[in-house]
Scaffold this motif. Structure first.
Motif, PDB file in Angstrom:
ATOM      1  N   ILE A 156      14.288  -1.151  -8.447  1.00 14.96           N
ATOM      2  CA  ILE A 156      14.516   0.205  -9.076  1.00 14.96           C
ATOM      3  C   ILE A 156      15.115   0.748  -7.225  1.00 14.96           C
ATOM      4  N   LEU A 157      14.390   0.081  -6.325  1.00 19.74           N
ATOM      5  CA  LEU A 157      14.727   0.907  -5.102  1.00 19.74           C
ATOM      6  C   LEU A 157      15.824   0.406  -4.748  1.00 19.74           C
ATOM      7  N   GLU A 158      16.358  -0.767  -4.658  1.00 20.36           N
ATOM      8  CA  GLU A 158      17.913  -1.397  -5.218  1.00 20.36           C
ATOM      9  C   GLU A 158      18.814  -0.525  -5.921  1.00 20.36           C
ATOM     10  N   ALA A 159      18.781  -0.159  -6.505  1.00 19.92           N
ATOM     11  CA  ALA A 159      19.584   0.947  -7.534  1.00 19.92           C
ATOM     12  C   ALA A 159      19.577   2.334  -6.331  1.00 19.92           C
ATOM     13  N   ARG A 163      22.718   4.912  -5.051  1.00 20.61           N
ATOM     14  CA  ARG A 163      22.817   5.589  -6.121  1.00 20.61           C
ATOM     15  C   ARG A 163      22.666   5.587  -7.260  1.00 20.61           C
ATOM     16  N   ASP A 164      22.125   4.601  -8.076  1.00 19.15           N
ATOM     17  CA  ASP A 164      21.834   4.188  -9.213  1.00 19.15           C
ATOM     18  C   ASP A 164      20.577   4.641  -9.788  1.00 19.15           C
ATOM     19  N   LEU A 165      20.348   5.585 -10.174  1.00 16.45           N
ATOM     20  CA  LEU A 165      18.552   5.776 -11.070  1.00 16.45           C
ATOM     21  C   LEU A 165      18.658   6.233 -12.429  1.00 16.45           C
ATOM     22  N   LYS A 166      19.301   5.384 -12.971  1.00 17.56           N
ATOM     23  CA  LYS A 166      18.736   5.321 -14.062  1.00 17.56           C
ATOM     24  C   LYS A 166      17.562   4.765 -13.964  1.00 17.56           C
ATOM     25  N   PRO A 167      17.510   3.332 -13.402  1.00 24.40           N
ATOM     26  CA  PRO A 167      16.010   2.173 -13.465  1.00 24.40           C
ATOM     27  C   PRO A 167      15.154   3.539 -13.234  1.00 24.40           C
ATOM     28  N   ALA A 168      15.361   4.363 -11.814  1.00 23.87           N
ATOM     29  CA  ALA A 168      13.821   5.235 -11.661  1.00 23.87           C
ATOM     30  C   ALA A 168      13.561   6.448 -12.332  1.00 23.87           C
ATOM     31  N   LEU A 169      14.608   6.848 -13.784  1.00 32.07           N
ATOM     32  CA  LEU A 169      15.082   7.839 -14.256  1.00 32.07           C
ATOM     33  C   LEU A 169      13.862   7.323 -15.540  1.00 32.07           C
ATOM     34  N   TYR A 170      14.073   5.685 -15.759  1.00 26.91           N
ATOM     35  CA  TYR A 170      13.145   4.747 -16.741  1.00 26.91           C
ATOM     36  C   TYR A 170      11.696   5.060 -16.717  1.00 26.91           C
ATOM     37  N   TRP A 171      11.752   4.273 -15.348  1.00 26.06           N
ATOM     38  CA  TRP A 171      10.477   3.895 -14.801  1.00 26.06           C
ATOM     39  C   TRP A 171       9.220   5.445 -15.045  1.00 26.06           C
ATOM     40  N   ALA A 172      10.224   6.278 -14.606  1.00 25.21           N
ATOM     41  CA  ALA A 172       9.654   7.756 -14.305  1.00 25.21           C
ATOM     42  C   ALA A 172       9.263   8.455 -16.009  1.00 25.21           C
ATOM     43  N   SER A 173      10.318   8.104 -17.083  1.00 27.64           N
ATOM     44  CA  SER A 173       9.757   9.272 -17.930  1.00 27.64           C
ATOM     45  C   SER A 173       9.144   8.171 -19.058  1.00 27.64           C
ATOM     46  N   THR A 174       8.667   6.099 -18.834  1.00 28.88           N
ATOM     47  CA  THR A 174       8.178   5.861 -19.450  1.00 28.88           C
ATOM     48  C   THR A 174       6.577   5.856 -18.722  1.00 28.88           C
ATOM     49  N   ASN A 175       6.353   6.282 -17.757  1.00 27.39           N
ATOM     50  CA  ASN A 175       5.221   7.350 -17.001  1.00 27.39           C
ATOM     51  C   ASN A 175       5.105   8.009 -17.388  1.00 27.39           C
ATOM     52  N   LEU A 179       2.153  10.568 -14.875  1.00 25.60           N
ATOM     53  CA  LEU A 179       2.785  11.001 -13.798  1.00 25.60           C
ATOM     54  C   LEU A 179       2.150  12.863 -14.079  1.00 25.60           C
ATOM     55  N   ASN A 180       1.887  13.311 -15.144  1.00 23.23           N
ATOM     56  CA  ASN A 180       1.526  13.930 -15.539  1.00 23.23           C
ATOM     57  C   ASN A 180       0.110  14.265 -15.230  1.00 23.23           C
ATOM     58  N   HIS A 181      -0.852  13.390 -15.779  1.00 25.66           N
ATOM     59  CA  HIS A 181      -2.513  13.766 -14.893  1.00 25.66           C
ATOM     60  C   HIS A 181      -2.381  13.826 -14.160  1.00 25.66           C
ATOM     61  N   VAL A 182      -1.470  12.978 -13.226  1.00 29.48           N
ATOM     62  CA  VAL A 182      -1.815  13.518 -11.241  1.00 29.48           C
ATOM     63  C   VAL A 182      -1.253  14.399 -10.560  1.00 29.48           C
ATOM     64  N   GLY A 183      -0.629  15.293 -11.478  1.00 26.00           N
ATOM     65  CA  GLY A 183       0.111  16.224 -11.124  1.00 26.00           C
ATOM     66  C   GLY A 183       1.368  16.340 -10.407  1.00 26.00           C
ATOM     67  N   SER A 184       2.135  14.992 -10.476  1.00 22.77           N
ATOM     68  CA  SER A 184       3.405  14.718  -9.886  1.00 22.77           C
ATOM     69  C   SER A 184       4.624  14.666 -10.958  1.00 22.77           C
ATOM     70  N   ASN A 185       5.077  15.482 -10.111  1.00 22.99           N
ATOM     71  CA  ASN A 185       6.505  16.213 -10.612  1.00 22.99           C
ATOM     72  C   ASN A 185       7.478  15.639  -9.765  1.00 22.99           C
ATOM     73  N   LEU A 186       7.699  13.792 -10.408  1.00 20.33           N
ATOM     74  CA  LEU A 186       8.647  12.801  -9.977  1.00 20.33           C
ATOM     75  C   LEU A 186       9.342  13.025 -10.941  1.00 20.33           C
ATOM     76  N   GLU A 187       9.056  12.352 -12.106  1.00 22.87           N
ATOM     77  CA  GLU A 187      10.459  12.916 -13.396  1.00 22.87           C
ATOM     78  C   GLU A 187      11.849  14.205 -13.259  1.00 22.87           C
TER      79      GLU A 187
END
Length: 385
Positions: A156-159, A163-175, A179-187
Motif C-alpha cells: 500500500i505504501l509503495e503504491a 501516487r496510486d491510492l487504490k490499494p489504500a482506498l480498498y484497505w480503508a473501505s474493507t476496515n 475505522l469508524n469505531h475508533v473515530g478515524s476519518n482516514l477513508e
C-alpha cells in the motif's frame, strides 16, 4: 562543559578539512593550468618540428611543476588535518568510555520472544528476506503470520509513493467499521486526496463524477469537508488562487501514509514504532548516565546491578514515556505497587510511605504538607494510573 570541548575540537577539525580541501583544489588548478599551457605550446608549433622543440617545452613544464611543488603543498595541509584528527579522536576517547560492558545487566530472557521482536522489526521496515533468513535459522515458523500483513502494508505504501491510492482506498473501505469505531476519518482523507489529484490532472467533470460516486455516501458525517471540495470545482485552471489551497499541499501524502501506517499497526495489535528501535533509541539516550553511574559506583566499591532502583534519574524524554508516572513530592520516590499514590481529603497526593511517616504509622491524624487541612490514613484513597 564536556559537550562544548568536543564541539570545539570538531569545529577545529572541520575548519582544517575545509582548508585542506581548498588548498588541494588550488594546487590541482595550478598543475592543470601549466599542463594545459604546455599542450597549447606544443600544438601552436607549425611546420616541421624537431625533438628539441618538444623537449624545451617539456623542460619548461618540469621547471614550473617543481616551482609549484604540489607534493609538498598537499603533504603540508594534509599533515595539519591528520594532526587535528588525531587530537579529536583522543578528545572523544577521553570523554566517552567505549567500554559499555559495565552499563548493562545480565538478565535471563526468552529467546523466542527476542526472535519474535527482531523478526517483527525486519518485517515492519520491509526487510522480508532478512526476516525469513532469521526465521529459518531460529526455527520460528509461527512468526510468518505477521509477514503477510506487513507485506500488504508495504504494498500500500509503495503504491502511495507512486501516487496510486487504490490499494489504500480498498484497505480503508474493507476496515470501514473498525475505522469508524475508533473515530478515524482516514477513508474521507484518502478520497479527498484522490479527488484533488483528479482535479489537478483531470477535468472538472471527472472530479464531479468521482465526488458523486465516492464522496456522496460520506456527506452525512463530513458535509463541511465535502462542501470545501465542491468549492474547489469553481477554481479549475487557477487552483493556486483557490481559498482552499491547503488541500493541494504535498504534505498530505506523507501525513496520510503515516496515519494509515498507525491505523494498520493498531489493528494488528502492534505499536506504530518498532519496539526494537524504541528500545535501542532509549538505550542510547540513557547509556551515558548508566556508564557514569557504573564508574562512580566502582570507585566506591559498590555494585549498582544489585540495586532494585537506580539512585539517579535517567531522563529519556517524553517520547519514551508510555505510561503515567507519579513521583511523590515529599519523598521524591516514584510510585509503585508497594508504595502507591494516595489522595488526601484536601485533594493533594502523596505516596503511601510518606503518609505513613507523617501519621506515625497511622496512629494519629496529620497535617497535609501543602495546605492547612488535616487527615487520617483511613481518609486517604489509593489512586490507580
Amino acid at each position: 562543559m564536556e559537550l562544548n570541548t568536543i564541539r570545539d575540537a570538531f569545529d577545529r577539525v572541520a575548519k582544517k578539512q575545509k582548508l585542506s580541501t581548498s588548498k588541494s583544489l588550488e594546487v590541482i588548478d595550478q598543475v592543470g593550468q601549466v599542463i594545459e599551457q604546455a599542450l597549447a605550446n606544443i600544438q601552436s608549433i607549425q611546420g616541421p618540428t624537431s625533438p628539441a622543440d618538444h623537449k624545451s617545452i617539456l623542460m619548461e613544464l618540469k621547471t614550473k611543476l617543481n616551482a609549484i611543488s604540489p607534493n609538498n603543498q598537499l603533504e603540508g595541509s594534509q599533515k595539519e588535518l591528520n594532526t587535528n584528527l588525531s587530537k579529536y579522536q583522543k578528545t572523544i576517547e577521553k570523554y566517552f568510555n567505549p567500554d559499555i560492558s559495565k552499563a548493562y545487566r545480565n538478565v535471563d530472557y526468552d529467546p523466542h520472544i527476542l526472535n519474535h521482536i527482531i523478526v517483527s522489526h525486519f518485517y515492519r521496515v520491509g526487510l522480508f528476506d532478512v526476516a525469513d533468513c532469521l526465521i529459518n535459522e531460529a526455527g520460528e515458523p509461527e512468526v510468518v503470520s505477521i509477514k503477510l500483513r506487513f507485506r500488504e502494508l508495504h504494498r500500500i505504501l509503495e503504491a502511495m509513493r507512486a501516487r496510486d491510492l487504490k490499494p489504500a482506498l480498498y484497505w480503508a473501505s474493507t476496515n470501514r467499521e473498525s475505522l469508524n469505531h475508533v473515530g478515524s476519518n482516514l477513508e474521507l482523507k484518502l478520497h479527498r486526496l484522490q479527488f484533488v489529484e483528479i482535479l489537478q490532472s483531470g477535468t472538472q467533470g471527472d472530479a464531479l463524477n468521482y465526488a458523486r460516486t465516492h464522496l456522496s455516501p460520506l456527506a452525512p458525517l463530513h458535509m463541511d469537508e465535502i462542501q470545501k471540495l465542491m468549492g474547489c470545482l469553481l477554481w479549475v485552471g487557477k487552483l493556486d488562487k483557490c481559498p482552499y489551497s491547503e488541500l493541494f499541499s504535498e504534505n498530505h501524502w506523507e501525513k496520510l501514509a503515516e496515519e494509515l501506517t498507525r491505523q494498520f499497526c493498531s489493528f494488528l495489535g502492534q505499536s506504530y514504532k518498532s519496539p526494537l528501535s524504541v528500545a535501542l533509541a532509549a538505550g542510547v539516550e540513557g547509556l551515558p548516565t548508566l556508564i557514569k553511574l557504573a564508574n562512580v559506583m566502582a570507585v566506591k566499591k559498590q555494585e549498582w546491578q544489585a540495586m532494585k532502583q537506580l539512585p539517579v534519574p535517567v531522563d529519556l524524554g517524553k517520547e519514551f514515556q508510555f505510561h503515567s508516572i507519579f513521583v511523590c513530592p515529599v519523598s521524591r520516590e516514584q510510585g509503585s505497587e508497594e508504595n502507591p499514590p494516595m489522595q488526601l481529603p484536601c485533594g493533594h497526593v502523596l505516596c503511601k510511605q510518606s503518609i505513613m511517616k507523617l501519621s506515625k504509622s497511622s496512629t494519629r491524624t496529620f497535617k497535609c504538607p501543602y495546605c492547612p487541612h488535616e487527615a487520617s490514613v483511613a481518609q486517604c484513597k489509593q489512586l490507580y494510573f
